[in-house]
Write a protein that holds these residues in place. Structure first.
Motif, PDB file in Angstrom:
ATOM      1  N   VAL A 227       5.971  -7.422  -3.122  1.00  0.00           N
ATOM      2  CA  VAL A 227       5.947  -6.747  -4.674  1.00  0.00           C
ATOM      3  C   VAL A 227       4.968  -6.028  -5.341  1.00  0.00           C
ATOM      4  O   VAL A 227       5.136  -5.719  -6.957  1.00  0.00           O
ATOM      5  CB  VAL A 227       4.923  -9.289  -6.046  1.00  0.00           C
ATOM      6  N   GLN A 228       4.399  -5.961  -4.748  1.00  0.00           N
ATOM      7  CA  GLN A 228       2.936  -5.227  -5.324  1.00  0.00           C
ATOM      8  C   GLN A 228       3.722  -3.987  -5.047  1.00  0.00           C
ATOM      9  O   GLN A 228       3.680  -2.813  -6.363  1.00  0.00           O
ATOM     10  CB  GLN A 228       1.759  -4.839  -4.552  1.00  0.00           C
ATOM     11  N   LEU A 229       3.988  -3.049  -4.050  1.00  0.00           N
ATOM     12  CA  LEU A 229       4.816  -2.008  -3.948  1.00  0.00           C
ATOM     13  C   LEU A 229       6.040  -1.660  -5.283  1.00  0.00           C
ATOM     14  O   LEU A 229       6.049  -0.578  -6.108  1.00  0.00           O
ATOM     15  CB  LEU A 229       5.610  -1.119  -2.472  1.00  0.00           C
ATOM     16  N   LYS A 230       7.034  -2.745  -5.369  1.00  0.00           N
ATOM     17  CA  LYS A 230       7.894  -2.711  -6.159  1.00  0.00           C
ATOM     18  C   LYS A 230       7.677  -2.685  -7.247  1.00  0.00           C
ATOM     19  O   LYS A 230       8.399  -1.743  -8.762  1.00  0.00           O
ATOM     20  CB  LYS A 230       8.742  -4.363  -6.529  1.00  0.00           C
ATOM     21  N   GLY A 231       6.478  -3.042  -7.871  1.00  0.00           N
ATOM     22  CA  GLY A 231       6.155  -3.569  -9.308  1.00  0.00           C
ATOM     23  C   GLY A 231       4.876  -1.945  -8.915  1.00  0.00           C
ATOM     24  O   GLY A 231       5.633  -1.524 -10.435  1.00  0.00           O
ATOM     25  N   LEU A 232       4.242  -1.636  -9.053  1.00  0.00           N
ATOM     26  CA  LEU A 232       3.965  -0.404  -8.865  1.00  0.00           C
ATOM     27  C   LEU A 232       4.567   1.058  -9.346  1.00  0.00           C
ATOM     28  O   LEU A 232       4.425   1.560  -9.979  1.00  0.00           O
ATOM     29  CB  LEU A 232       3.120   0.081  -7.720  1.00  0.00           C
ATOM     30  N   ILE A 233       5.595   1.229  -8.189  1.00  0.00           N
ATOM     31  CA  ILE A 233       6.602   2.282  -7.907  1.00  0.00           C
ATOM     32  C   ILE A 233       7.257   2.032  -9.189  1.00  0.00           C
ATOM     33  O   ILE A 233       7.912   3.442 -10.144  1.00  0.00           O
ATOM     34  CB  ILE A 233       7.152   2.130  -7.279  1.00  0.00           C
ATOM     35  N   THR A 234       7.789   0.958  -9.875  1.00  0.00           N
ATOM     36  CA  THR A 234       9.117   0.893 -11.682  1.00  0.00           C
ATOM     37  C   THR A 234       8.571   1.121 -12.432  1.00  0.00           C
ATOM     38  O   THR A 234       8.752   2.066 -13.045  1.00  0.00           O
ATOM     39  CB  THR A 234       9.569  -0.606 -11.145  1.00  0.00           C
ATOM     40  N   LEU A 235       6.881   0.215 -12.436  1.00  0.00           N
ATOM     41  CA  LEU A 235       6.270   0.534 -13.654  1.00  0.00           C
ATOM     42  C   LEU A 235       5.432   2.482 -14.084  1.00  0.00           C
ATOM     43  O   LEU A 235       5.904   3.170 -14.898  1.00  0.00           O
ATOM     44  CB  LEU A 235       4.595   0.239 -13.561  1.00  0.00           C
ATOM     45  N   GLU A 236       5.632   3.025 -12.917  1.00  0.00           N
ATOM     46  CA  GLU A 236       5.114   4.525 -13.046  1.00  0.00           C
ATOM     47  C   GLU A 236       6.065   5.013 -12.994  1.00  0.00           C
ATOM     48  O   GLU A 236       5.826   6.304 -13.915  1.00  0.00           O
ATOM     49  CB  GLU A 236       3.754   4.657 -10.845  1.00  0.00           C
ATOM     50  N   PHE A 398       2.342  -4.597 -18.191  1.00  0.00           N
ATOM     51  CA  PHE A 398       2.306  -4.633 -17.060  1.00  0.00           C
ATOM     52  C   PHE A 398       1.692  -5.224 -16.573  1.00  0.00           C
ATOM     53  O   PHE A 398       2.452  -5.844 -14.827  1.00  0.00           O
ATOM     54  CB  PHE A 398       4.086  -4.755 -17.560  1.00  0.00           C
ATOM     55  N   TYR A 399       1.377  -4.107 -15.560  1.00  0.00           N
ATOM     56  CA  TYR A 399       0.047  -4.052 -14.322  1.00  0.00           C
ATOM     57  C   TYR A 399      -0.747  -5.051 -13.656  1.00  0.00           C
ATOM     58  O   TYR A 399      -1.168  -5.326 -12.643  1.00  0.00           O
ATOM     59  CB  TYR A 399      -0.836  -2.690 -14.324  1.00  0.00           C
ATOM     60  N   LEU A 400      -0.940  -6.069 -15.091  1.00  0.00           N
ATOM     61  CA  LEU A 400      -2.202  -7.323 -15.006  1.00  0.00           C
ATOM     62  C   LEU A 400      -0.336  -7.795 -14.131  1.00  0.00           C
ATOM     63  O   LEU A 400      -1.107  -8.822 -13.508  1.00  0.00           O
ATOM     64  CB  LEU A 400      -2.599  -7.447 -15.856  1.00  0.00           C
ATOM     65  N   VAL A 401       0.911  -7.888 -14.600  1.00  0.00           N
ATOM     66  CA  VAL A 401       0.616  -8.920 -13.838  1.00  0.00           C
ATOM     67  C   VAL A 401       1.726  -8.641 -12.237  1.00  0.00           C
ATOM     68  O   VAL A 401       1.914 -10.013 -11.700  1.00  0.00           O
ATOM     69  CB  VAL A 401       2.801  -8.910 -15.301  1.00  0.00           C
ATOM     70  N   ILE A 402       1.332  -7.811 -12.076  1.00  0.00           N
ATOM     71  CA  ILE A 402       1.855  -7.745 -10.353  1.00  0.00           C
ATOM     72  C   ILE A 402       0.902  -8.334  -9.393  1.00  0.00           C
ATOM     73  O   ILE A 402       1.129  -9.260  -9.003  1.00  0.00           O
ATOM     74  CB  ILE A 402       1.224  -6.213 -10.181  1.00  0.00           C
ATOM     75  N   PRO A 403      -0.692  -8.902  -9.852  1.00  0.00           N
ATOM     76  CA  PRO A 403      -2.150  -9.589  -9.228  1.00  0.00           C
ATOM     77  C   PRO A 403      -1.420 -10.799  -9.361  1.00  0.00           C
ATOM     78  O   PRO A 403      -1.418 -11.590  -8.761  1.00  0.00           O
ATOM     79  CB  PRO A 403      -2.642  -8.693  -9.272  1.00  0.00           C
ATOM     80  N   TYR A 404      -1.112 -11.097 -10.309  1.00  0.00           N
ATOM     81  CA  TYR A 404      -0.506 -12.776 -10.974  1.00  0.00           C
ATOM     82  C   TYR A 404       0.923 -12.851 -10.068  1.00  0.00           C
ATOM     83  O   TYR A 404       1.072 -13.873  -9.295  1.00  0.00           O
ATOM     84  CB  TYR A 404       0.075 -12.831 -12.191  1.00  0.00           C
ATOM     85  N   LEU A 406       2.285 -12.125  -6.965  1.00  0.00           N
ATOM     86  CA  LEU A 406       1.380 -11.093  -5.805  1.00  0.00           C
ATOM     87  C   LEU A 406       0.568 -13.014  -5.685  1.00  0.00           C
ATOM     88  O   LEU A 406       0.934 -13.781  -4.243  1.00  0.00           O
ATOM     89  CB  LEU A 406       0.779 -10.602  -5.642  1.00  0.00           C
ATOM     90  N   LYS A 407      -0.238 -13.575  -6.174  1.00  0.00           N
ATOM     91  CA  LYS A 407      -1.290 -14.409  -6.383  1.00  0.00           C
ATOM     92  C   LYS A 407      -0.155 -15.514  -6.258  1.00  0.00           C
ATOM     93  O   LYS A 407       0.049 -16.955  -5.030  1.00  0.00           O
ATOM     94  CB  LYS A 407      -1.789 -14.732  -7.202  1.00  0.00           C
ATOM     95  N   LYS A 408       1.066 -16.211  -6.976  1.00  0.00           N
ATOM     96  CA  LYS A 408       1.794 -16.688  -7.315  1.00  0.00           C
ATOM     97  C   LYS A 408       3.016 -16.570  -6.140  1.00  0.00           C
ATOM     98  O   LYS A 408       3.850 -18.026  -5.566  1.00  0.00           O
ATOM     99  CB  LYS A 408       3.284 -16.701  -8.475  1.00  0.00           C
ATOM    100  N   GLN A 409       3.106 -16.160  -4.839  1.00  0.00           N
ATOM    101  CA  GLN A 409       4.507 -15.192  -4.317  1.00  0.00           C
ATOM    102  C   GLN A 409       3.224 -16.647  -3.107  1.00  0.00           C
ATOM    103  O   GLN A 409       3.553 -17.390  -2.224  1.00  0.00           O
ATOM    104  CB  GLN A 409       4.037 -14.452  -3.877  1.00  0.00           C
ATOM    105  N   ASN A 410       1.541 -15.838  -3.086  1.00  0.00           N
ATOM    106  CA  ASN A 410       0.752 -16.121  -2.222  1.00  0.00           C
ATOM    107  C   ASN A 410       1.217 -17.946  -2.456  1.00  0.00           C
ATOM    108  O   ASN A 410       0.944 -18.852  -1.131  1.00  0.00           O
ATOM    109  CB  ASN A 410      -0.047 -15.700  -1.913  1.00  0.00           C
ATOM    110  N   VAL A 411       0.890 -19.113  -2.916  1.00  0.00           N
ATOM    111  CA  VAL A 411       0.952 -20.170  -3.492  1.00  0.00           C
ATOM    112  C   VAL A 411       2.554 -20.377  -3.113  1.00  0.00           C
ATOM    113  O   VAL A 411       2.431 -21.667  -2.024  1.00  0.00           O
ATOM    114  CB  VAL A 411       0.892 -19.996  -4.752  1.00  0.00           C
ATOM    115  N   SER A 412       3.392 -19.935  -3.286  1.00  0.00           N
ATOM    116  CA  SER A 412       4.595 -20.660  -2.959  1.00  0.00           C
ATOM    117  C   SER A 412       5.077 -19.987  -1.596  1.00  0.00           C
ATOM    118  O   SER A 412       4.854 -21.517  -0.905  1.00  0.00           O
ATOM    119  CB  SER A 412       5.831 -20.644  -3.662  1.00  0.00           C
TER     120      SER A 412
END
Length: 412
Positions: A227-236, A398-404, A406-412
């Motif tokens: 989730v983090q890599l995909k989000g970071l590289i996409t936004l960059e 949208f950078y703030l969406v990445i940790p959200y 990630l947290k959502k994925q970890n909970v599920s």
């Protein structure tokens, strides 16, 4: 913020990083001098605009084609050896080019082959360097280490570009090229003494994966499944697509709106590099930023604000300040993103992830420049600065969406 060592202390206490830092600094300054020498040579000695275009096109095409393969090799081979070998080859190529300068053999095809070889070495060097840094320093020193290495690039741009023209005028293009070749040799010798315990990939794993294309595919899987890599590289990538259009717009802003000459335009370009250098210098001296996604969001939003303001304020002094701050914000984002990717990515796939990230960015950049040119035929430059700046700021949120996520994925 976490406890960490300042950049200067890191150089003093970490002998291996000191060798890497100074080797990188010297070769980077030499490269900046070479860029001035080779472009001037292409324009004045060989074939004018056509030769310059051929050189720049070779740089772009080589980066796009070889970056994915460079990442695979950076993961398969010892990273220190890649740094040493690529610097030795680059130095040898440049020394040969310097020897051939002024002879019958110094023609456009020789220049293109030279650039081709240098860029292959460069595409190998980059992923190996970024993958080696986390191995050479402690985790709590990684932020400062990244900032220090980034600082060598920014400092080399400021110094090399500034003195490149002077050196060419004083000693000639031939010796400028030879000096650059010697800087690479110096860098390689410095890197030979680096001691780093690399885990690398086991021979069985390399044999199991087999083909290089299979490894490249695995690199994409690593990015897409995280989730983090995909989000970071996409936004960059999206940020760069709209942000790098400034290099198309700046000459027009200088000549048609601000009504300044080439000297003032050169200062405008320098301010971007100066801002990046200041940012890297500060981040190398302070404690690591703990809330990295907040830093990424703020730096992107503020970069967008300064970009948009170029379409509103027509004062030359303000433009210089805005470009300086744009450089500061961009570098904060780059350093923190590198740090996150280094920590998120497993050691045996770092090379591929960094290389694929570079490939995506380099592949889209020509389209970004073309898009900017097309838009400029339909809309005013002021409106484009404003709109592209607003888009950059919105993307930053949208950078703030990445940790959200990630947290959502970890909970599920």
């Amino acid at each position: 913020m976490s406890n960490s060592t300042g950049g200067l202390q890191l150089l003093i206490k970490n002998h291996n990083f000191l060798l890497l830092f100074f080797g990188r600094l010297v070769s980077s300054v030499g490269s900046a001098i070479f860029i001035i020498a080779i472009l001037w040579s292409a324009a004045a000695e060989i074939g004018g605009v056509g030769a310059v275009s051929s050189v720049l096109s070779t740089v772009a095409v080589t980066n796009i084609i070889f970056s994915p393969f460079a990442g695979v090799w950076a993961d398969r081979w010892k990273k220190k050896n890649i740094l040493v070998i690529t610097d030795l080859i680059s130095g040898g190529i440049l020394i040969l080019l310097g020897i051939f300068f002024g002879t019958y053999f110094y023609q456009i095809w020789v220049l293109i082959i030279t650039i081709f070889g240098l860029q292959i070495c460069g595409t190998l060097f980059g992923p190996a360097l970024l993958s080696l840094i986390p191995i050479m320093v402690n985790d709590n020193e990684l932020s400062q280490a990244n900032a220090m290495i980034s600082m060598t690039d920014r400092l080399s741009q400021l110094i090399g570009m500034a003195i490149g023209g002077v050196i060419v005028s004083l000693v000639g293009i031939k010796w400028a090229i030879l000096i650059d070749g010697m800087t690479f040799i110096f860098s390689a010798v410095s890197e030979m003494f680096i001691k780093a315990e690399e885990k690398g990939r086991k021979e069985e794993e390399v044999r199991k994966t087999g083909l290089v294309f299979s490894d490249i595919k695995d690199g994409f899987k690593v990015i897409w499944s995280n989730v983090q890599l995909k989000g970071l590289i996409t936004l960059e990538t999206l940020d760069d697509f709209f942000g790098t259009t400034i290099f198309v717009f700046l000459p027009v802003l200088a000549s048609e709106i601000l009504k300044v000459g080439p000297g003032e335009y050169g200062i405008m370009q320098t301010m971007l590099g100066a801002g990046s250098f200041i940012s890297a210098l500060v981040l190398s001296s302070v404690k690591e930023i703990k809330m990295k996604y907040v830093a990424l969001m703020l730096s992107s939003v503020l970069a967008g604000v300064f970009l948009a303001s170029l379409g509103i304020v027509n004062s030359y002094i303000y433009v210089l300040i805005a470009l300086l701050m744009l450089g500061v914000m961009t570098e904060i984002g780059n350093i923190n993103e590198n740090l996150l990717i280094q920590r998120i990515t497993p050691e045996n796939t770092r090379g591929r992830v960094f290389a694929l990230r570079s490939t995506i960015d380099n592949s889209l950049r020509p389209f970004s420049y073309a898009f900017a040119g097309i838009m400029a035929t339909f809309f005013s430059l002021k409106s484009l600065f404003f709109v592209f700046g607003i888009i950059t700021s919105i993307l930053g949120i949208f950078y703030l969406v990445i940790p959200y996520q990630l947290k959502k994925q970890n909970v599920s």
